[in-house]
Design an enzyme around this catalytic site. Structure first.
Site, PDB file in Angstrom:
ATOM      1  N   TYR A 162       0.115  -0.497  -9.654  1.00  0.00           N
ATOM      2  CA  TYR A 162       1.058   0.831  -9.645  1.00  0.00           C
ATOM      3  C   TYR A 162       2.569   0.313  -8.854  1.00  0.00           C
ATOM      4  O   TYR A 162       3.290   1.199  -9.036  1.00  0.00           O
ATOM      5  CB  TYR A 162       0.434   1.948  -8.749  1.00  0.00           C
ATOM      6  CG  TYR A 162       0.115   1.363  -7.668  1.00  0.00           C
ATOM      7  CD1 TYR A 162       0.713   1.473  -6.340  1.00  0.00           C
ATOM      8  CD2 TYR A 162      -1.465   1.061  -7.296  1.00  0.00           C
ATOM      9  CE1 TYR A 162       0.139   1.073  -5.105  1.00  0.00           C
ATOM     10  CE2 TYR A 162      -2.030   0.621  -6.133  1.00  0.00           C
ATOM     11  CZ  TYR A 162      -0.961   0.672  -4.914  1.00  0.00           C
ATOM     12  OH  TYR A 162      -1.530   0.396  -3.857  1.00  0.00           O
TER      13      TYR A 162
ATOM     14  N   LYS B 255     -13.798  -5.067  -1.302  1.00  0.00           N
ATOM     15  CA  LYS B 255     -14.492  -3.646  -1.954  1.00  0.00           C
ATOM     16  C   LYS B 255     -15.944  -4.044  -2.229  1.00  0.00           C
ATOM     17  O   LYS B 255     -16.952  -3.117  -2.228  1.00  0.00           O
ATOM     18  CB  LYS B 255     -14.437  -3.248  -3.378  1.00  0.00           C
ATOM     19  CG  LYS B 255     -12.481  -2.630  -3.205  1.00  0.00           C
ATOM     20  CD  LYS B 255     -12.235  -2.042  -4.383  1.00  0.00           C
ATOM     21  CE  LYS B 255     -10.704  -1.524  -4.212  1.00  0.00           C
ATOM     22  NZ  LYS B 255     -10.084  -1.221  -5.097  1.00  0.00           N
TER      23      LYS B 255
ATOM     24  N   GLY C 264      -1.428   2.115 -13.056  1.00  0.00           N
ATOM     25  CA  GLY C 264      -2.367   2.685 -12.130  1.00  0.00           C
ATOM     26  C   GLY C 264      -2.112   3.693 -11.237  1.00  0.00           C
ATOM     27  O   GLY C 264      -2.944   4.083 -10.311  1.00  0.00           O
TER      28      GLY C 264
ATOM     29  N   ASP D  70     -12.650   4.869  -7.185  1.00  0.00           N
ATOM     30  CA  ASP D  70     -11.817   4.109  -8.262  1.00  0.00           C
ATOM     31  C   ASP D  70     -12.221   4.571  -9.650  1.00  0.00           C
ATOM     32  O   ASP D  70     -11.693   4.568 -10.457  1.00  0.00           O
ATOM     33  CB  ASP D  70     -12.020   2.634  -8.102  1.00  0.00           C
ATOM     34  CG  ASP D  70     -11.136   2.054  -7.047  1.00  0.00           C
ATOM     35  OD1 ASP D  70     -10.108   2.556  -6.663  1.00  0.00           O
ATOM     36  OD2 ASP D  70     -11.418   0.910  -6.653  1.00  0.00           O
TER      37      ASP D  70
ATOM     38  N   SER E  31       1.001  -1.119   0.099  1.00  0.00           N
ATOM     39  CA  SER E  31      -0.013  -0.033   0.198  1.00  0.00           C
ATOM     40  C   SER E  31       0.904   1.258  -0.035  1.00  0.00           C
ATOM     41  O   SER E  31       1.897   1.349   0.448  1.00  0.00           O
ATOM     42  CB  SER E  31      -0.747   0.070   1.303  1.00  0.00           C
ATOM     43  OG  SER E  31      -1.480   1.317   1.261  1.00  0.00           O
TER      44      SER E  31
ATOM     45  N   GLY F 269     -13.577  -6.201  -7.613  1.00  0.00           N
ATOM     46  CA  GLY F 269     -13.883  -4.925  -7.161  1.00  0.00           C
ATOM     47  C   GLY F 269     -13.428  -3.896  -8.002  1.00  0.00           C
ATOM     48  O   GLY F 269     -14.332  -2.920  -8.638  1.00  0.00           O
TER      49      GLY F 269
HETATM   50  P1  NAP Z   1     -10.452  -7.924  -5.959  1.00  0.00           P
HETATM   51  O1  NAP Z   1     -11.646  -7.552  -5.597  1.00  0.00           O
HETATM   52  O2  NAP Z   1      -9.826  -9.200  -5.093  1.00  0.00           O
HETATM   53  O3  NAP Z   1     -10.487  -8.559  -7.391  1.00  0.00           O
HETATM   54  C1  NAP Z   1      -9.371  -9.057  -8.354  1.00  0.00           C
HETATM   55  C2  NAP Z   1      -9.928 -10.063  -9.152  1.00  0.00           C
HETATM   56  O4  NAP Z   1      -8.557 -10.415  -9.950  1.00  0.00           O
HETATM   57  C3  NAP Z   1     -10.602 -11.415  -8.881  1.00  0.00           C
HETATM   58  O5  NAP Z   1     -11.894 -11.088  -8.452  1.00  0.00           O
HETATM   59  C4  NAP Z   1     -10.155 -12.340  -9.561  1.00  0.00           C
HETATM   60  O6  NAP Z   1     -11.124 -12.165 -10.949  1.00  0.00           O
HETATM   61  C5  NAP Z   1      -8.901 -11.758 -10.210  1.00  0.00           C
HETATM   62  N1  NAP Z   1      -7.789 -12.406  -9.621  1.00  0.00           N
HETATM   63  C6  NAP Z   1      -7.526 -12.662  -8.322  1.00  0.00           C
HETATM   64  N2  NAP Z   1      -6.214 -13.198  -8.316  1.00  0.00           N
HETATM   65  C7  NAP Z   1      -6.199 -13.927  -9.544  1.00  0.00           C
HETATM   66  C8  NAP Z   1      -4.887 -14.932 -10.058  1.00  0.00           C
HETATM   67  N3  NAP Z   1      -4.089 -15.293  -9.422  1.00  0.00           N
HETATM   68  N4  NAP Z   1      -5.002 -15.115 -11.260  1.00  0.00           N
HETATM   69  C9  NAP Z   1      -6.027 -14.348 -12.008  1.00  0.00           C
HETATM   70  N5  NAP Z   1      -6.896 -13.685 -12.144  1.00  0.00           N
HETATM   71  C10 NAP Z   1      -6.938 -13.336 -10.382  1.00  0.00           C
HETATM   72  O7  NAP Z   1      -9.218  -6.983  -6.011  1.00  0.00           O
HETATM   73  P2  NAP Z   1      -9.260  -5.404  -6.505  1.00  0.00           P
HETATM   74  O8  NAP Z   1      -9.466  -4.587  -5.431  1.00  0.00           O
HETATM   75  O9  NAP Z   1     -10.266  -5.269  -7.988  1.00  0.00           O
HETATM   76  O10 NAP Z   1      -7.878  -5.081  -6.975  1.00  0.00           O
HETATM   77  C11 NAP Z   1      -7.317  -5.658  -8.236  1.00  0.00           C
HETATM   78  C12 NAP Z   1      -6.073  -4.982  -8.506  1.00  0.00           C
HETATM   79  O11 NAP Z   1      -6.133  -3.748  -8.917  1.00  0.00           O
HETATM   80  C13 NAP Z   1      -4.923  -4.947  -7.325  1.00  0.00           C
HETATM   81  O12 NAP Z   1      -3.687  -4.986  -8.123  1.00  0.00           O
HETATM   82  C14 NAP Z   1      -5.195  -3.474  -6.774  1.00  0.00           C
HETATM   83  O13 NAP Z   1      -3.898  -3.024  -6.474  1.00  0.00           O
HETATM   84  C15 NAP Z   1      -5.375  -2.749  -8.179  1.00  0.00           C
HETATM   85  N6  NAP Z   1      -6.185  -1.420  -8.014  1.00  0.00           N
HETATM   86  C16 NAP Z   1      -5.548  -0.423  -8.206  1.00  0.00           C
HETATM   87  C17 NAP Z   1      -6.135   0.867  -8.231  1.00  0.00           C
HETATM   88  C18 NAP Z   1      -5.430   2.054  -8.231  1.00  0.00           C
HETATM   89  O14 NAP Z   1      -5.800   3.009  -8.011  1.00  0.00           O
HETATM   90  N7  NAP Z   1      -4.605   2.126  -9.354  1.00  0.00           N
HETATM   91  C19 NAP Z   1      -7.425   0.731  -7.797  1.00  0.00           C
HETATM   92  C20 NAP Z   1      -7.920  -0.395  -7.486  1.00  0.00           C
HETATM   93  C21 NAP Z   1      -7.330  -1.351  -7.700  1.00  0.00           C
HETATM   94  P3  NAP Z   1     -11.808 -13.760 -11.401  1.00  0.00           P
HETATM   95  O15 NAP Z   1     -11.996 -14.527  -9.883  1.00  0.00           O
HETATM   96  O16 NAP Z   1     -12.890 -13.436 -12.180  1.00  0.00           O
HETATM   97  O17 NAP Z   1     -10.677 -14.408 -12.120  1.00  0.00           O
END
Ligand code: NAP
Length: 250
Positions: free
Chosen positions: A211, A65, A232, A102, A15, A132
């Site tokens: 990011y 989320k 990101g 987001d 983070s 999320g």
């Molecule tokens: P999340 O709710 O846990 O969702 C991540 C999704 O990715 C899961 O639902 C899953 O989808 C898939 N996934 C998880 N592990 C995986 C794996 N080993 N292989 C393939 N697919 C996988 O997490 P989130 O909050 O959406 O965040 C996801 C990413 O976005 C993180 O890296 C976070 O840091 C980034 N993010 C960045 C920002 C920013 O401001 N830059 C904002 C938000 C999030 P399926 O089950 O459908 O495969």
């Protein structure tokens, strides 16, 4: 009373938020602190929030989320439409309101053209992951009438593709590919989503929501094939600024 803000998630070593907000509080002489709250699950979270009167706001990250919605008393219209919350505002009377910032951060990233100009992208998108952040991304794509398909390890209905089917669909049909999975995030920086990268070319645009690192393996696969790539970081700063605006509003 010193105001408390923080981040809830399962693993928070990646983070940036605590550093970002504490630096802001220091430089703007705001009497507040920002802490990381690693939670194995959300059991008792509402009671914890309500028993911590100094707590004014929380950010929410992986994997909570969508689950966090259950403890809110109200949601912004955008959060209702997205179905995911990354910001909680805690009112003085204990009322917890959920927002999604987001979407705003992603929108600004999406319309940032290759030359730095504002540009609404053309073509269709592939969204890797259905968590999320993916929900916020899809909401923004809908707002801009950009057609898209999501890709999941476990598709729940026929509209969603699995990773194997990426080998048979026409990748050039999708000009924007967005990684919303955590695959490739620190410390697993050599990993990348399962994708037929050899079929990418200079017409593609790759957006990674990750990011840290700033240049992911997913982005590297695009760079060597001439694609326009974005990380990101911009989204990260913008979603944090928007969260602060919400926490400060009446
Ligand atoms: P999340 O709710 O846990 O969702 C991540 C999704 O990715 C899961 O639902 C899953 O989808 C898939 N996934 C998880 N592990 C995986 C794996 N080993 N292989 C393939 N697919 C996988 O997490 P989130 O909050 O959406 O965040 C996801 C990413 O976005 C993180 O890296 C976070 O840091 C980034 N993010 C960045 C920002 C920013 O401001 N830059 C904002 C938000 C999030 P399926 O089950 O459908 O495969």
């Amino acid at each position: 009373m010193i105001q408390q803000y923080g981040l809830i998630g399962r693993k928070l070593s990646h983070s940036f938020s605590a550093h970002y907000f504490n630096k802001k509080f220091q430089s703007e002489k705001i009497n507040a602190t920002y802490s990381l709250f690693e939670k194995e699950n959300l059991t008792g979270i509402k009671e914890w929030i309500q028993n911590t009167p100094s707590l004014r706001g929380l950010n929410v990250t992986i994997p909570y989320k969508t689950q966090i919605i259950n403890i809110t008393d109200a949601l912004s219209l955008e959060a209702v439409e997205i179905g995911a919350v990354n910001t909680l505002k805690i009112h003085k009377d204990g009322k917890i309101v959920g927002y999604n910032t987001d979407a705003y951060g992603f929108e600004v990233t999406l319309i940032h053209g290759r030359e730095g100009q504002k540009e609404i992208p053309k073509g269709s998108a592939l969204v890797l992951g259905t968590g999320g952040a993916s929900k916020a991304v899809c909401y923004v794509l809908d707002q801009y009438h950009i057609p898209y398909r999501c890709v999941s390890r476990t598709p729940t209905h026929e509209e969603i593709l699995d990773y194997e089917s990426l080998l048979t669909i026409d990748i050039p049909d999708f000009s924007i590919i967005i990684n919303t999975t955590p695959v490739g995030m620190y410390p697993e920086i050599t990993q990348a989503p399962n994708f037929p990268y050899s079929r990418l070319n200079a017409t593609h645009r790759l957006i990674d929501l990750i990011y840290n690192p700033e240049e992911t393996q997913f982005m590297k696969e695009g760079i060597i094939r001439g694609a326009y790539v974005q990380n990101g970081l911009k989204m990260l700063y913008l979603q944090a600024e928007k969260a602060w605006e919400i926490w400060q509003s009446k």
